[in-house]
Design a protein around this motif. Structure first.
Motif, PDB file in Angstrom:
ATOM      1  N   LYS A 131      13.933  15.988  -9.860  1.00 39.28           N
ATOM      2  CA  LYS A 131      15.160  16.781  -9.756  1.00 39.28           C
ATOM      3  C   LYS A 131      16.339  15.865 -10.055  1.00 39.28           C
ATOM      4  O   LYS A 131      16.192  14.630 -10.089  1.00 39.28           O
ATOM      5  N   PRO A 132      17.522  16.407 -10.295  1.00 41.80           N
ATOM      6  CA  PRO A 132      18.689  15.546 -10.488  1.00 41.80           C
ATOM      7  C   PRO A 132      18.873  14.613  -9.291  1.00 41.80           C
ATOM      8  O   PRO A 132      18.690  15.023  -8.141  1.00 41.80           O
ATOM      9  N   ALA A 133      19.215  13.376  -9.578  1.00 36.73           N
ATOM     10  CA  ALA A 133      19.396  12.380  -8.512  1.00 36.73           C
ATOM     11  C   ALA A 133      20.793  12.522  -7.918  1.00 36.73           C
ATOM     12  O   ALA A 133      21.579  11.569  -7.862  1.00 36.73           O
ATOM     13  N   GLN A 134      21.086  13.728  -7.436  1.00 36.07           N
ATOM     14  CA  GLN A 134      22.431  14.042  -6.971  1.00 36.07           C
ATOM     15  C   GLN A 134      22.843  13.190  -5.774  1.00 36.07           C
ATOM     16  O   GLN A 134      23.988  12.768  -5.654  1.00 36.07           O
ATOM     17  N   LYS A 135      21.905  12.939  -4.858  1.00 38.47           N
ATOM     18  CA  LYS A 135      22.278  12.176  -3.673  1.00 38.47           C
ATOM     19  C   LYS A 135      22.728  10.766  -4.048  1.00 38.47           C
ATOM     20  O   LYS A 135      23.614  10.194  -3.416  1.00 38.47           O
ATOM     21  N   ILE A 136      22.114  10.187  -5.097  1.00 38.13           N
ATOM     22  CA  ILE A 136      22.506   8.849  -5.535  1.00 38.13           C
ATOM     23  C   ILE A 136      23.889   8.887  -6.163  1.00 38.13           C
ATOM     24  O   ILE A 136      24.784   8.112  -5.801  1.00 38.13           O
ATOM     25  N   THR A 179      24.193  15.766 -12.390  1.00 40.30           N
ATOM     26  CA  THR A 179      22.984  16.450 -12.851  1.00 40.30           C
ATOM     27  C   THR A 179      21.986  15.498 -13.504  1.00 40.30           C
ATOM     28  O   THR A 179      20.877  15.904 -13.852  1.00 40.30           O
ATOM     29  N   PHE A 180      22.386  14.221 -13.679  1.00 37.60           N
ATOM     30  CA  PHE A 180      21.493  13.263 -14.346  1.00 37.60           C
ATOM     31  C   PHE A 180      20.295  12.931 -13.463  1.00 37.60           C
ATOM     32  O   PHE A 180      20.375  12.944 -12.223  1.00 37.60           O
ATOM     33  N   ARG A 181      19.187  12.607 -14.131  1.00 34.99           N
ATOM     34  CA  ARG A 181      17.955  12.250 -13.431  1.00 34.99           C
ATOM     35  C   ARG A 181      17.724  10.747 -13.499  1.00 34.99           C
ATOM     36  O   ARG A 181      18.268  10.062 -14.357  1.00 34.99           O
ATOM     37  N   LEU A 182      16.907  10.277 -12.593  1.00 30.91           N
ATOM     38  CA  LEU A 182      16.554   8.862 -12.543  1.00 30.91           C
ATOM     39  C   LEU A 182      15.241   8.660 -13.270  1.00 30.91           C
ATOM     40  O   LEU A 182      14.286   9.425 -13.089  1.00 30.91           O
ATOM     41  N   THR A 183      15.207   7.634 -14.112  1.00 29.70           N
ATOM     42  CA  THR A 183      13.982   7.358 -14.863  1.00 29.70           C
ATOM     43  C   THR A 183      13.694   5.862 -14.854  1.00 29.70           C
ATOM     44  O   THR A 183      14.614   5.041 -14.796  1.00 29.70           O
ATOM     45  N   PHE A 184      12.396   5.511 -14.899  1.00 37.22           N
ATOM     46  CA  PHE A 184      11.948   4.119 -14.974  1.00 37.22           C
ATOM     47  C   PHE A 184      11.233   3.898 -16.305  1.00 37.22           C
ATOM     48  O   PHE A 184      10.479   4.766 -16.775  1.00 37.22           O
ATOM     49  N   GLY A 185      11.463   2.726 -16.908  1.00 41.59           N
ATOM     50  CA  GLY A 185      10.681   2.302 -18.063  1.00 41.59           C
ATOM     51  C   GLY A 185      11.037   2.965 -19.374  1.00 41.59           C
ATOM     52  O   GLY A 185      10.406   2.667 -20.404  1.00 41.59           O
ATOM     53  N   ASP A 186      12.027   3.829 -19.380  1.00 41.18           N
ATOM     54  CA  ASP A 186      12.418   4.501 -20.623  1.00 41.18           C
ATOM     55  C   ASP A 186      13.657   5.345 -20.345  1.00 41.18           C
ATOM     56  O   ASP A 186      14.084   5.493 -19.207  1.00 41.18           O
ATOM     57  N   GLU A 187      14.217   5.896 -21.427  1.00 38.85           N
ATOM     58  CA  GLU A 187      15.296   6.854 -21.295  1.00 38.85           C
ATOM     59  C   GLU A 187      14.688   8.222 -20.985  1.00 38.85           C
ATOM     60  O   GLU A 187      13.499   8.469 -21.266  1.00 38.85           O
ATOM     61  N   VAL A 188      15.465   9.097 -20.389  1.00 34.38           N
ATOM     62  CA  VAL A 188      14.956  10.438 -20.084  1.00 34.38           C
ATOM     63  C   VAL A 188      14.469  11.126 -21.349  1.00 34.38           C
ATOM     64  O   VAL A 188      13.433  11.793 -21.361  1.00 34.38           O
TER      65      VAL A 188
END
Length: 910
Positions: A106-111, A226-235
């Motif tokens: 989900k969007p990383a809104q809390k961050i 609304t952005f999401r968090l991703t590891f190791g690559d772009e969304v």
């Protein structure tokens, strides 16, 4: 709260607007009058820093397809692994070998919300790159939507670490980025941390050492939630990173150098600790739970002065030494402690209700746990308003603040109208701006509606509209842009999309009835002027239950209302928009500028008027038979005397605040000088302390040098203070003023059965003699001995402030006495009123009290033990800078009391 949605379809009828606004504001007050803070939980051991953590990934556990957020902050932002074949998991490791598509569910809104709120961030990672050929930069982690839109990204660009951080001064892609030098990144396991503070300073650390410093100007208000968090690559893919992750953490604050070093020293393995409740920062368990009981239930009989049975329970050394019967407190042995035995058997307190079971348990548990005592002195005044800082009230603008805010924001003078129809602000805890007492009723609502209409009527709406837009079309985009720009200024901060839509409904209604753009703008402005966001000082106090920094707009409003009692001016508002207020040196420059402004002087005059309750002089009505020569106009003369005196000493000449107690000057009209029987002539004529003459006859204030008149000099010898004693010049009332307002002493109210009617003087019996009888009385003396002698030196001043060697009965009057400083047992003798003034001016306790009084006025709320640490720092800073009113206000604004706010846990945190 959406303040105007119900209004937009009723906008043509002002009465309907007022009625609707009333319902909205009253509902708002009922729901949001104050908030409770909840202590956060600490999920970490002592190895790692946990304060401010908003996301944490340790890669332990083998749950198929998921990487869980273990921060314990808010609603977890868990990441889903889209291509499991591209990764391998080992204990505490995530090995990325291919295109894994690791994206939050989900969007990383809390961050994003937490970082926007604080204006700070730290991204921390323990990682080991697979090679040094990865570029782009390759995304280690990214909070973004695609390769060109992001909030923050940590990436590897061959042998460099690269950080892209979006702000109001960068592109949507976080360009320009900040990178380390070449050959900093390699294939070895490394601890990489990037911090950004509110002033925009960015630092990159590798293995606990700073390797890069840069600056990302502006603020973070444009972060996309609304952005999401991703590891190791772009969304969106295409920026793959290969390597091993051991731990990733994100904080909503910039970790210090020592904290980065601490996390590096803790290593790459995360060690969870059992969840434990964390106490409020500052005062510990003793201060928050034990000391309030000792102060309220024990100190009346067992302090340095009374020490019944030889026992003083307000000082650590004396408490542990015990009393006549032996040791009262035996750490670890409640059953053998005489204090506990007396409390459990209800022998203590004497002649008072016994302690509640919960209070007894607190004391028993405290002794059994080692009886840790953290305060030098259990000062009862610290606990008058409770032991914590959990009560945080929404603050309505006072009448003075409303008038000044309209003037600053719109350039409209509405003072006459506002004072005529707005209900007066009532005094509580010594001030008329005490937040919990600033209620709203239907009279307020009706007045705000009428005033909003009158404000708009005084404006040149065409010129006003041009301040925010050059367009006049009723399109959604044009009107929306106008509302957003105007609303940010009127409502003291950015407005949400929902607010724009709601206000835009007003223009839609006007457009359908062929109204002009200016008419629509006027009605939108009327609605904004009745909005809770305008009438209250609203802040976003939702968080994780800990202390968060105020955001840039909240900080600007806090500073301006403390220093000016008004909304931010254009320069301060622009500094907030640029993020400059987070730079300590730039904030200090703004404070210095504002303190030189006349509005700071007016605010200082408001302080002294409220502190000394000068408005009460308008109700002064002495006995005509006893005071046949009294002129009611003298009451206003006395009021202006004190304001002009304070302005001269504390504001104009910037002298230490304590000098208002013995400065050898005063200001008086010829009539007041005659009433006082001043023995000196005026030095020069000065302007009245108000914009109108002190008297309708045109009498003006004159300055008098009192060096040769030892009976006068300082606040306590002015009629505005002396008249609090009433016709009888009561030692009780005058003494209580010195005790409460200058020495911060506490005495309990007399029992309901006690007759408190002043005892009149008579031949052979002065007020001092009457006071001495009360002090010797076994039932009364315990309390009266604490405050009545403080007024002995003022006996020669009658109930209206005139000086006499003998009273009306021919009794000789005296001016000697003694002072008892709260917390001490030794009295200080003084031979004359001038020496009394000098002793008070030099007293550290009095100087601290003045700091407390100004701080309480600045904060608009009572102060408690939870504020004591900050107040001590404020006092020391102000005293080091000269102890003046300006140095004190500056120290307050730069303190944690203003910079930080204790937040209420938001729903997603629960």
């Amino acid at each position: 709260m959406n303040s105007i949605q119900p209004i937009m379809n009723l906008v043509i009828d002002r009465k309907q607007i007022v009625a609707t606004s009333a319902a909205i504001l009253l509902a708002f007050v009922a729901c949001d009058s104050h908030a409770q803070e909840t202590a956060a939980t600490d999920r970490f051991g002592s190895d790692r820093v946990s304060k401010g953590i908003v996301a944490l990934y340790d890669f332990n556990g083998q749950e198929e397809g998921w990487i869980r957020d273990r921060s314990g902050f808010g609603s977890p932002v868990d990441l889903r692994i889209g291509n499991r074949d591209a990764i391998r998991r080992e204990a505490g490791k995530l090995i990325i070998r291919g295109n894994a598509k690791i994206v939050s569910n989900k969007p990383a809104q809390k961050i994003s919300s937490a970082v926007v709120r604080s204006g700070e961030i730290t991204v921390e990672a323990w990682l080991q790159p697979a090679n040094t050929t990865q570029d782009g930069p390759a995304r280690v982690l990214s909070l973004s939507s695609d390769s060109t839109h992001r909030n923050v990204t940590l990436g590897q660009d061959k042998t460099k670490w690269d950080v892209r951080l979006r702000s109001s001064s960068t592109s949507d892609n976080g360009i320009p980025s900040i990178s380390t030098k070449e050959r900093v990144a390699n294939t070895e396991l490394a601890h990489v941390a990037c911090t950004r503070d509110r002033a925009g300073n960015v630092k990159i650390y590798v293995n606990g050492e700073q390797v890069t410093a840069g600056k990302t100007k502006g603020n973070l208000q444009n972060w996309n939630k609304t952005f999401r968090l991703t590891f190791g690559d772009e969304v969106s893919g295409g920026r793959q990173w290969r390597g091993t992750m051991h731990l990733v953490a994100i904080f909503n604050r910039a970790l210090s150098v020592k904290e980065v070093e601490q996390n590096f020293a803790a290593g790459e393995e995360f060690k969870a600790a059992p969840v434990a409740r964390r106490e409020l920062a500052g005062p510990d368990h003793f201060a928050l739970h034990v000391a309030p009981i000792l102060a309220d239930r024990c100190s009346e009989c067992h302090d340095a002065l009374s020490s019944d049975g030889g026992l003083d329970l307000t000082h650590k050394q004396a408490a542990f030494a015990g009393g006549d019967s032996g040791a009262a407190i035996l750490p670890g042995k409640a059953q053998d402690s005489l204090l506990i035995q007396s409390i459990l058997s209800d022998d203590m307190p004497h002649d008072r209700p016994p302690l509640l079971p919960a209070e007894k348990k607190i004391l028993v548990d405290w002794v059994n746990s080692g009886a840790k005592w953290s305060l030098r002195y259990v000062d009862p005044v610290l606990f008058v308003h409770g032991s914590g800082s959990s009560e945080r009230y929404v603050r309505r603008l006072t009448v003075n603040e409303y008038i000044a805010t309209v003037r600053t924001t719109l350039g409209v003078d509405i003072e006459i109208e506002a004072r005529a129809i707005l209900p007066k602000d009532l005094r509580a805890d010594g001030f008329a701006n005490t937040a919990y007492n600033l209620n709203v009723d239907l009279k307020h609502i009706e007045a705000y509606g009428m005033l909003a209409e009158q404000v708009v009527a005084k404006l040149d709406m065409a010129a006003f509209v041009r301040r925010f837009t050059k367009k006049r079309k009723f399109t959604d985009n044009d009107v929306g842009a106008f509302i957003e720009s105007m609303g940010q200024w009127i409502l003291r901060g950015p407005i949400s999309e929902n607010e724009v839509i709601a206000y835009r409904g007003i223009s839609t209604t006007l457009a359908s009835s062929s109204g002009s753009f200016e008419e629509a703008a006027g009605l939108i402005l009327q609605a904004m002027l009745q909005s809770p966001r305008f009438l209250y000082r609203l802040e976003n106090q939702r968080g994780d239950g800990t202390a968060w920094p105020a955001n840039e707009y909240e900080l600007a409003s806090r500073v301006s209302y403390i220093l000016w009692g008004s909304s931010p001016d254009k320069e301060l508002f622009e500094a907030a928009k640029d993020g400059d207020l987070f730079d300590p040196s730039k904030l200090e420059q703004q404070v210095d500028r504002m303190l030189r402004d006349r509005r700071a002087t007016e605010r200082g005059k408001q302080f002294v008027a409220q502190w000394l309750n000068l408005d009460s002089l308008a109700n002064l009505n002495p006995n005509k038979e006893r005071f046949p020569n009294w002129d009611p106009a003298l009451a206003e003369d006395m009021r202006q005397e004190t304001i002009a005196f304070f302005e001269h000493v504390a504001l104009k000449h910037n002298r230490p605040m304590s000098e208002v107690l013995n400065a050898q000057i005063t200001f008086a009209t010829p009539s007041l000088a005659k009433h006082y029987k001043l023995q000196v002539k005026p030095s020069s004529k000065v302007a009245s302390a108000t914009s109108t003459p002190v008297r309708q006859t045109g009498q003006s204030l004159m300055i008098y040098d009192l060096t040769e008149d030892p009976a006068r000099g300082g606040l306590l010898t002015q009629g505005s203070v002396l008249t609090i004693g009433g016709d009888e010049a009561s030692m009780v009332t005058r003494g209580l003023f010195v005790l409460h307002d200058l020495l911060r002493g506490v005495v309990k109210d007399p029992p309901p059965c006690v007759d408190t009617t002043p005892v009149p003087s008579e031949p052979g019996l002065t007020q001092r003699m009457i006071a001495t009888q009360r002090i010797k009385n076994e039932a009364c003396g315990g309390c009266h001995a604490r405050f009545e002698p403080l007024a002995f030196g003022l006996e020669k001043f009658d109930g209206l402030g005139a000086f006499h060697a003998r009273d009306e009965h021919g009794n000789a009057l005296r001016e000697d006495g003694d002072i008892l400083i709260p917390g001490t047992a030794k009295k200080i003798d003084y031979p004359s009123v001038s020496k009394l003034m000098d002793e008070l001016e030099a007293s550290p306790r009095v100087r601290e009290s003045l700091t407390w009084k100004v701080t309480q006025f600045a904060m608009g709320r009572p102060l408690t033990v939870a504020d004591a640490g900050s107040l001590d720092k404020i006092h020391k800073s102000a005293q080091a800078a000269g102890g003046s009113y300006r140095s004190l206000m500056k120290a307050i604004v730069l303190s944690d009391l203003v910079q930080l706010t204790w937040t209420e846990r938001s729903e997603d945190v629960r």
